[in-house]
Design an enzyme around this catalytic site. Structure first.
Site, PDB file in Angstrom:
ATOM      1  CB  CYS A 116      -0.940  -0.009   1.196  1.00 33.29           C
ATOM      2  SG  CYS A 116      -2.153  -1.318   1.074  1.00 33.29           S
ATOM      3  CG  HIS A 256      -3.083   3.513   2.048  1.00 32.92           C
ATOM      4  ND1 HIS A 256      -3.489   3.129   0.798  1.00 32.92           N
ATOM      5  CD2 HIS A 256      -3.206   2.414   2.850  1.00 32.92           C
ATOM      6  CE1 HIS A 256      -3.829   1.843   0.830  1.00 32.92           C
ATOM      7  NE2 HIS A 256      -3.668   1.391   2.060  1.00 32.92           N
ATOM      8  CG  ASN A 286      -6.617  -0.632   0.716  1.00 37.01           C
ATOM      9  OD1 ASN A 286      -5.913  -0.135  -0.173  1.00 37.01           O
ATOM     10  ND2 ASN A 286      -6.109  -1.163   1.808  1.00 37.01           N
TER      11      ASN A 286
HETATM   12  O1  UT7 Z   1      -3.906  -1.095   3.572  1.00 37.81           O
HETATM   13  C1  UT7 Z   1      -2.990  -1.927   4.177  1.00 37.81           C
HETATM   14  C2  UT7 Z   1      -3.022  -1.857   5.673  1.00 37.81           C
HETATM   15  N1  UT7 Z   1      -4.243  -2.393   6.174  1.00 37.81           N
HETATM   16  C3  UT7 Z   1      -4.919  -1.733   7.099  1.00 37.81           C
HETATM   17  O2  UT7 Z   1      -4.551  -0.660   7.475  1.00 37.81           O
HETATM   18  C4  UT7 Z   1      -6.138  -2.401   7.695  1.00 37.81           C
HETATM   19  C5  UT7 Z   1      -6.043  -2.407   9.201  1.00 37.81           C
HETATM   20  N2  UT7 Z   1      -7.135  -3.089   9.869  1.00 37.81           N
HETATM   21  C6  UT7 Z   1      -8.414  -2.642   9.823  1.00 37.81           C
HETATM   22  O3  UT7 Z   1      -8.721  -1.684   9.150  1.00 37.81           O
HETATM   23  C7  UT7 Z   1      -9.421  -3.307  10.717  1.00 37.81           C
HETATM   24  O4  UT7 Z   1      -8.758  -4.166  11.623  1.00 37.81           O
HETATM   25  C8  UT7 Z   1     -10.511  -4.128   9.950  1.00 37.81           C
HETATM   26  C9  UT7 Z   1     -11.420  -3.171   9.193  1.00 37.81           C
HETATM   27  C10 UT7 Z   1      -9.856  -5.080   9.000  1.00 37.81           C
HETATM   28  C11 UT7 Z   1     -11.369  -4.896  10.951  1.00 37.81           C
HETATM   29  O5  UT7 Z   1     -11.971  -4.014  11.887  1.00 37.81           O
HETATM   30  P1  UT7 Z   1     -11.865  -4.287  13.441  1.00 37.81           P
HETATM   31  O6  UT7 Z   1     -12.612  -3.208  14.106  1.00 37.81           O
HETATM   32  O7  UT7 Z   1     -10.410  -4.437  13.791  1.00 37.81           O
HETATM   33  O8  UT7 Z   1     -12.673  -5.634  13.584  1.00 37.81           O
HETATM   34  P2  UT7 Z   1     -12.151  -7.018  14.179  1.00 37.81           P
HETATM   35  O9  UT7 Z   1     -11.195  -7.674  13.240  1.00 37.81           O
HETATM   36  O10 UT7 Z   1     -11.727  -6.814  15.597  1.00 37.81           O
HETATM   37  O11 UT7 Z   1     -13.484  -7.852  14.173  1.00 37.81           O
HETATM   38  C12 UT7 Z   1     -14.578  -7.525  15.043  1.00 37.81           C
HETATM   39  C13 UT7 Z   1     -15.702  -8.497  14.797  1.00 37.81           C
HETATM   40  C14 UT7 Z   1     -15.267  -9.963  14.784  1.00 37.81           C
HETATM   41  O12 UT7 Z   1     -16.309 -10.725  15.357  1.00 37.81           O
HETATM   42  P3  UT7 Z   1     -16.236 -11.231  16.877  1.00 37.81           P
HETATM   43  O13 UT7 Z   1     -14.985 -12.072  16.963  1.00 37.81           O
HETATM   44  O14 UT7 Z   1     -16.154  -9.997  17.701  1.00 37.81           O
HETATM   45  O15 UT7 Z   1     -17.487 -11.997  17.025  1.00 37.81           O
HETATM   46  C15 UT7 Z   1     -15.164 -10.297  13.328  1.00 37.81           C
HETATM   47  O16 UT7 Z   1     -15.340 -11.659  13.053  1.00 37.81           O
HETATM   48  O17 UT7 Z   1     -16.270  -8.248  13.502  1.00 37.81           O
HETATM   49  C16 UT7 Z   1     -16.286  -9.484  12.764  1.00 37.81           C
HETATM   50  N3  UT7 Z   1     -16.119  -9.175  11.342  1.00 37.81           N
HETATM   51  C17 UT7 Z   1     -17.141  -8.827  10.555  1.00 37.81           C
HETATM   52  N4  UT7 Z   1     -18.454  -8.691  10.787  1.00 37.81           N
HETATM   53  C18 UT7 Z   1     -19.228  -8.305   9.764  1.00 37.81           C
HETATM   54  C19 UT7 Z   1     -14.968  -9.142  10.635  1.00 37.81           C
HETATM   55  N5  UT7 Z   1     -15.246  -8.799   9.359  1.00 37.81           N
HETATM   56  C20 UT7 Z   1     -16.581  -8.595   9.291  1.00 37.81           C
HETATM   57  C21 UT7 Z   1     -17.444  -8.199   8.260  1.00 37.81           C
HETATM   58  N6  UT7 Z   1     -18.760  -8.066   8.531  1.00 37.81           N
HETATM   59  N7  UT7 Z   1     -17.012  -7.934   7.012  1.00 37.81           N
END
Ligand code: UT7
Length: 332
Positions: A116, A256, A286
């Site tokens: 990225c 980004h 993204n």
């Molecule tokens: O560009 C390159 C660099 N990349 C980044 O900068 C991305 C960095 N990371 C992020 O932006 C975030 O971590 C994400 C957007 C990928 C995820 O958001 P989060 O707030 O960190 O969510 P999480 O991974 O902690 O997941 C929270 C919950 C989980 O469920 P439980 O375990 O709490 O029951 C996930 O399974 O949300 C669930 N979940 C979803 N639910 C609905 C994960 N993906 C989804 C989804 N829809 N698409």
């Protein structure tokens, strides 16, 4: 002899026609519009469809538009650098293919791989070529067809990414405006938190790698988020400090577009208000190396000569960086 400064003299962009909305994704995986918008800011993304269409197709479209907008003849261009993690092939490079498709045949071209942060790495490389005095017209492309490496059964990644390409022309500046400073960083300990495991020299394609879904992006979202929030904000603050800039001096942050929450945290750290932040994540998701040039493309008409811009990124590797530039032209 006074130092040559490089500047951006034009921007082109390309988004494929097909759009995949959050509501479309609701029908494909267990997700919902509310979760995606509140956690990321994304509402839709563009997807390149069609047989034998690779990243070079989008890059060439952006380059052709750039040539037209800047009134540049193909033979005037001396070098093309493409940032991408989704080249059409392992080799030849995507840059080589873009040149041929855009009618630019007879000069150097190569790819840069920094996930990225790829566009910032490629742009900094072009700047060094211009500052050396060796080249006078370089095109830098940031392009990715992320849909080619997405597992559309994995809700944790498939909602995040989209396809797109941007291209900029880099030339020696005629005045004090242009690219003033850049910071590039990397840390390979991030290797396994955001990567595509299969298809390279360590795990070449086999039945096993396909079955294990190693040819798709894997991301451990939470730790990547923590790194991204601190590193992108830190590197933006660092480049401001070393150029004696405070929030009021900045006309635009060009971040980004991985997650709106990361962008907001960076803006807060830089002490700049939301109206000064370029944002198109809601429309494109993204697009990896495409995000920053596509921001410049979308906001080009609002940019004025002399505006102070900070470009900032964080991505797989890990890689992160920032660029401080003074915009070199008024809206045309
Ligand atoms: O560009 C390159 C660099 N990349 C980044 O900068 C991305 C960095 N990371 C992020 O932006 C975030 O971590 C994400 C957007 C990928 C995820 O958001 P989060 O707030 O960190 O969510 P999480 O991974 O902690 O997941 C929270 C919950 C989980 O469920 P439980 O375990 O709490 O029951 C996930 O399974 O949300 C669930 N979940 C979803 N639910 C609905 C994960 N993906 C989804 C989804 N829809 N698409």
């Amino acid at each position: 002899m006074s130092k040559i400064r490089a500047c951006i003299t034009g921007v082109g962009g390309y988004l494929p026609d097909d759009v995949l909305t959050n509501f479309d994704l609701e029908k494909m995986v267990d997700t919902n519009d509310e979760w995606i918008v509140s956690r990321t800011g994304i509402k839709q993304r563009h997807i390149l469809k069609g047989e034998n269409m690779g990243t070079s197709h989008m890059g060439a479209k952006a380059v052709l538009q750039l040539l037209e907008k800047t009134n540049t003849k193909p033979e005037e261009v001396e070098l093309l650098i493409c940032a991408t993690v989704t080249p059409d092939y392992q080799f030849p490079s995507c840059a080589n293919l873009i040149c041929t498709q855009a009618g630019l045949n007879t000069f150097g071209s190569f790819d840069v791989s920094a996930a990225c942060s790829g566009f910032l790495y490629a742009l900094s490389t072009a700047v060094a070529f211009i500052e050396s005095g060796r080249y006078k017209k370089i095109i830098v492309v940031g392009a990715d067809k992320m849909s080619a490496i997405m597992d559309y059964t994995d809700r944790t990644t498939c909602v995040l990414f989209g396809d797109g390409a941007g291209a900029v022309m880099i030339e020696p500046s005629k005045d004090e405006n242009g690219i003033i400073d850049f910071i590039l960083n990397s840390d390979g300990t991030g290797e396994k938190m955001l990567f595509m495991k299969g298809g390279g020299s360590r795990y070449p394609a086999t039945e096993e790698t396909v079955k294990n879904k190693w040819h798709y992006v894997f991301q451990d979202g939470q730790p990547v988020f923590k790194f991204a929030v601190t590193r992108m904000a830190d590197v933006s603050a660092e480049i401001m400090e070393r150029n004696n800039l405070v929030g009021d001096d900045i006309a635009w942050l060009v971040p980004h577009q991985a997650n709106k929450r990361i962008i907001d945290a960076t803006a807060r750290r830089m002490n700049i208000s939301d109206e000064k932040v370029m944002l198109n994540i809601q429309n494109y998701g993204n697009t990896t190396a495409g995000t920053i040039p596509l921001c410049l493309f979308d906001y080009e008409k609002q940019l004025k000569k002399g505006d102070n811009l900070i470009l900032a990124s964080f991505g797989g590797g890990f890689t992160w960086g920032s660029i401080y530039l003074k915009w070199a032209y008024d809206p045309k």
